[in-house]
Design an enzyme around this catalytic site. Structure first.
Site, PDB file in Angstrom:
ATOM      1  N   ASP A   8       0.847  -1.181   0.000  1.00  0.00           N
ATOM      2  CA  ASP A   8       0.000   0.000   0.000  1.00  0.00           C
ATOM      3  C   ASP A   8       0.893   1.245   0.000  1.00  0.00           C
ATOM      4  OD1 ASP A   8       0.873   0.354   2.629  1.00  0.00           O
ATOM      5  OD2 ASP A   8      -1.122   0.130   3.520  1.00  0.00           O
ATOM      6  N   CYS A  65       3.089  -3.087   4.124  1.00  0.00           N
ATOM      7  CA  CYS A  65       2.357  -1.864   4.461  1.00  0.00           C
ATOM      8  C   CYS A  65       3.161  -1.150   5.537  1.00  0.00           C
ATOM      9  CB  CYS A  65       0.917  -2.161   4.888  1.00  0.00           C
ATOM     10  SG  CYS A  65       0.694  -3.135   6.387  1.00  0.00           S
ATOM     11  N   THR A  67       3.022  -1.227   8.904  1.00  0.00           N
ATOM     12  CA  THR A  67       3.442  -2.127   9.984  1.00  0.00           C
ATOM     13  C   THR A  67       3.484  -3.590   9.565  1.00  0.00           C
ATOM     14  OG1 THR A  67       1.170  -2.452  10.738  1.00  0.00           O
ATOM     15  CG2 THR A  67       2.423  -0.627  11.746  1.00  0.00           C
ATOM     16  N   HIS A  98       8.639 -24.196  10.159  1.00  0.00           N
ATOM     17  CA  HIS A  98       7.603 -24.748  11.030  1.00  0.00           C
ATOM     18  C   HIS A  98       6.187 -24.570  10.504  1.00  0.00           C
ATOM     19  CE1 HIS A  98      10.347 -24.411  14.833  1.00  0.00           C
ATOM     20  NE2 HIS A  98      10.990 -24.885  13.768  1.00  0.00           N
ATOM     21  N   HIS A 134       5.358 -30.593  12.497  1.00  0.00           N
ATOM     22  CA  HIS A 134       5.031 -29.385  11.748  1.00  0.00           C
ATOM     23  C   HIS A 134       3.978 -29.664  10.683  1.00  0.00           C
ATOM     24  CE1 HIS A 134       8.161 -27.516  13.960  1.00  0.00           C
ATOM     25  NE2 HIS A 134       9.108 -28.273  13.419  1.00  0.00           N
TER      26      HIS A 134
END
Length: 149
Positions: A8, A65, A67, A98, A134
């Site tokens: 973004d 973006c 964060t 994992h 996993h």
């Protein structure tokens, strides 16, 4: 590998740092934008990237973006996506080993381009462990998606 990437307005500068690295590493890149600082909505960029990954038209996706939080939330709404928000090298490696993550989310306002490039490199180079525990956990997550559909 074919990589779909999107950002973004708060992540496009970091995206523009990552795209050349991906090409330098020999990956094919499909860039979904955005390419400006004018406010846009992160789901409009996350969803097309994730749809490419789910359809097998891209091997992996990268979303950026401010964060990384909004992108990761939107991405994980798409069935078949296991998006990990990563801001350190340990997590980049662990989420591939994992969780078999197929989409990486990062925040431009949280990390700089040098660290972001190393995260991308580690994330792309690390294989899923295929360890029984996993595989079992990833299968349980996928079963939750099927029940919700």
């Amino acid at each position: 590998m074919k990589i779909a990437i999107g950002a973004d307005h708060a992540g496009f500068r970091l995206k523009d740092e990552i795209v050349p690295l991906l090409k330098e590493l020999g990956h094919e890149v499909e860039d979904f934008g955005c390419d400006c600082s004018q406010s846009v909505d992160y789901p409009d960029y996350a969803i097309p990237v994730c749809e490419r990954v789910v359809k097998g038209e891209a091997d992996r996706g990268i979303l950026i973006c401010g964060t990384g939080i909004g992108m990761s939330i939107a991405a994980n709404k798409v069935p078949g996506i296991r998006c990990a928000l990563v801001h350190d090298l340990f997590s980049a490696k662990a989420t591939r080993e994992h969780n078999d993550s197929n989409v990486l989310a990062m925040g431009e306002r949280v990390i700089g381009p040098g660290l972001a490039q190393e995260i991308v490199r580690v994330w792309l180079e690390t294989p899923f462990s295929q360890g029984e525990r996993h595989v079992n956990r990833v299968n349980k997550v996928m079963a939750i998606e099927r029940r919700q559909a």
